[in-house]
Design a protein around this motif. Structure first.
Motif, PDB file in Angstrom:
ATOM      1  N   VAL A  31     -39.239 -17.993  -4.336  1.00 61.47           N
ATOM      2  CA  VAL A  31     -38.944 -18.791  -5.531  1.00 61.47           C
ATOM      3  C   VAL A  31     -37.494 -19.260  -5.505  1.00 61.47           C
ATOM      4  O   VAL A  31     -37.163 -20.363  -5.957  1.00 61.47           O
ATOM      5  CB  VAL A  31     -39.234 -17.967  -6.801  1.00 61.47           C
ATOM      6  N   TYR A  32     -36.625 -18.421  -4.946  1.00 57.21           N
ATOM      7  CA  TYR A  32     -35.200 -18.747  -4.861  1.00 57.21           C
ATOM      8  C   TYR A  32     -34.957 -20.005  -4.019  1.00 57.21           C
ATOM      9  O   TYR A  32     -33.957 -20.702  -4.208  1.00 57.21           O
ATOM     10  CB  TYR A  32     -34.450 -17.561  -4.275  1.00 57.21           C
ATOM     11  N   LEU A  33     -35.876 -20.321  -3.096  1.00 56.97           N
ATOM     12  CA  LEU A  33     -35.720 -21.511  -2.265  1.00 56.97           C
ATOM     13  C   LEU A  33     -35.791 -22.797  -3.083  1.00 56.97           C
ATOM     14  O   LEU A  33     -35.306 -23.840  -2.631  1.00 56.97           O
ATOM     15  CB  LEU A  33     -36.802 -21.528  -1.179  1.00 56.97           C
ATOM     16  N   LEU A  34     -36.392 -22.747  -4.268  1.00 59.69           N
ATOM     17  CA  LEU A  34     -36.403 -23.927  -5.133  1.00 59.69           C
ATOM     18  C   LEU A  34     -34.993 -24.362  -5.494  1.00 59.69           C
ATOM     19  O   LEU A  34     -34.733 -25.556  -5.711  1.00 59.69           O
ATOM     20  CB  LEU A  34     -37.208 -23.641  -6.409  1.00 59.69           C
ATOM     21  N   TRP A  35     -34.085 -23.395  -5.565  1.00 60.54           N
ATOM     22  CA  TRP A  35     -32.696 -23.728  -5.890  1.00 60.54           C
ATOM     23  C   TRP A  35     -32.077 -24.595  -4.800  1.00 60.54           C
ATOM     24  O   TRP A  35     -31.313 -25.515  -5.082  1.00 60.54           O
ATOM     25  CB  TRP A  35     -31.900 -22.432  -6.066  1.00 60.54           C
ATOM     26  N   PHE A  36     -32.423 -24.336  -3.540  1.00 61.24           N
ATOM     27  CA  PHE A  36     -31.907 -25.149  -2.442  1.00 61.24           C
ATOM     28  C   PHE A  36     -32.570 -26.523  -2.428  1.00 61.24           C
ATOM     29  O   PHE A  36     -31.934 -27.519  -2.082  1.00 61.24           O
ATOM     30  CB  PHE A  36     -32.144 -24.435  -1.106  1.00 61.24           C
ATOM     31  N   LEU A  37     -33.859 -26.577  -2.776  1.00 63.33           N
ATOM     32  CA  LEU A  37     -34.542 -27.870  -2.819  1.00 63.33           C
ATOM     33  C   LEU A  37     -33.980 -28.780  -3.893  1.00 63.33           C
ATOM     34  O   LEU A  37     -34.125 -30.009  -3.810  1.00 63.33           O
ATOM     35  CB  LEU A  37     -36.043 -27.665  -3.053  1.00 63.33           C
ATOM     36  N   LEU A  38     -33.350 -28.206  -4.902  1.00 63.75           N
ATOM     37  CA  LEU A  38     -32.730 -29.031  -5.946  1.00 63.75           C
ATOM     38  C   LEU A  38     -31.602 -29.892  -5.409  1.00 63.75           C
ATOM     39  O   LEU A  38     -31.260 -30.917  -5.999  1.00 63.75           O
ATOM     40  CB  LEU A  38     -32.182 -28.135  -7.062  1.00 63.75           C
ATOM     41  N   GLY A  39     -31.025 -29.503  -4.297  1.00 63.72           N
ATOM     42  CA  GLY A  39     -29.882 -30.243  -3.778  1.00 63.72           C
ATOM     43  C   GLY A  39     -30.228 -31.506  -3.024  1.00 63.72           C
ATOM     44  O   GLY A  39     -29.334 -32.287  -2.692  1.00 63.72           O
ATOM     45  N   PHE A  40     -31.514 -31.737  -2.729  1.00 63.74           N
ATOM     46  CA  PHE A  40     -31.926 -32.904  -1.952  1.00 63.74           C
ATOM     47  C   PHE A  40     -32.595 -33.933  -2.861  1.00 63.74           C
ATOM     48  O   PHE A  40     -33.379 -33.579  -3.743  1.00 63.74           O
ATOM     49  CB  PHE A  40     -32.888 -32.492  -0.835  1.00 63.74           C
ATOM     50  N   SER A  41     -32.288 -35.190  -2.598  1.00 61.43           N
ATOM     51  CA  SER A  41     -32.831 -36.258  -3.444  1.00 61.43           C
ATOM     52  C   SER A  41     -34.341 -36.397  -3.303  1.00 61.43           C
ATOM     53  O   SER A  41     -35.012 -36.846  -4.224  1.00 61.43           O
ATOM     54  CB  SER A  41     -32.157 -37.592  -3.081  1.00 61.43           C
TER      55      SER A  41
END
Length: 253
Positions: A97-107
């Motif tokens: 679930v924490y990986l969603l935080w990294f996906l937030l950084g990409f357009s």
């Protein structure tokens, strides 16, 4: 064809070495992450640490829960408690679930994460409050109809509650239908019409309306969350690290 016994032994030894090496690496990373989060909590204060919104709050909570649950699972495993696997499963879920935080950084993926978060926090909360009334009511009706007074217990009720939850998408429960008469069949048909046909379609309509509403401002919301990610990363750095690591950023992602 049988492999030599020495081959199996060597494979088991290699498997054990890789397993314990990876486990030790994850343990060290979890300790480091917990230390960073506790240092940030001590520096920023509890109100400021949990007072942010969006990506910063998500990162703080997810990191703290992941590191805490994993380390707690290792501690419980030393004393052979059964709850160790429960906390280990929770930490495994939180790590993904924490990986969603990294996906937030990409357009390309950030606006989708924003939409998912908005739907979960608005539509799903409202729908859960509504569906819980029907779920508890029909579960209690089935519980009274098919369970003898001497066999009524919290465990039996929880089983029927889970069966009602499955009936939301799985249709009529054959086991439940065989235990009762016309009253149970009437309850099942009514439940399926109200919950499966009516309420689930209302949920789909709500999510579609939210998607259309949020998609218009999704890019602006994504840029805001991206700025919060940068702020969150900078907060985890010491003052010397912020001065030593200069960076630049493309606005288009």
């Amino acid at each position: 064809f049988h492999l030599p016994q020495s081959y199996d032994t060597n494979w088991q030894m290699l498997h054990a070495v890789v397993y314990h090496s990876c486990k030790g690496l994850v343990f060290l990373l979890a300790v480091r992450k917990l230390h960073i989060e506790l240092r940030e909590l001590w520096t920023e204060g509890r109100e400021r640490y949990f007072g942010f919104m969006g990506a910063i709050l998500f990162e703080n909570v997810a990191s703290l829960l992941f590191a805490g649950s994993f380390l707690l699972s290792q501690l419980l495993d030393i004393f052979c408690y059964k709850l160790a696997d429960t906390f280990l499963a929770l930490s495994a879920l939180l790590s993904w679930v924490y990986l969603l935080w990294f996906l937030l950084g990409f357009s390309s993926t950030g606006h989708l994460v924003v939409m998912i978060w908005t739907i979960l926090c608005s539509d799903m909360v409202q729908f859960s409050c509504l569906i819980s009334l029907f779920l508890m009511g029909f579960s209690l009706a089935f519980f009274v109809s098919v369970t003898e007074p001497i066999n009524r217990s919290p465990g039996q009720f929880s089983k029927l509650l889970f069966n009602c939850f499955q009936m939301m998408t799985g249709g009529i429960d054959a086991d439940l239908d065989s235990q009762g008469g016309s009253l149970v069949r009437t309850l099942q048909v009514t439940y399926i019409v109200l919950v499966t046909v009516l309420l689930l379609n209302i949920l789909v309509a709500m999510m579609n309306d939210t998607y259309n509403r949020v998609s218009g401002v999704a890019e602006q919301q994504w840029r805001l969350e991206r700025a919060r990610i940068i702020t969150s990363i900078e907060q985890e750095m010491a003052s010397g690290e912020r001065e030593a690591h200069q960076y630049w950023l493309e606005l288009d992602g």
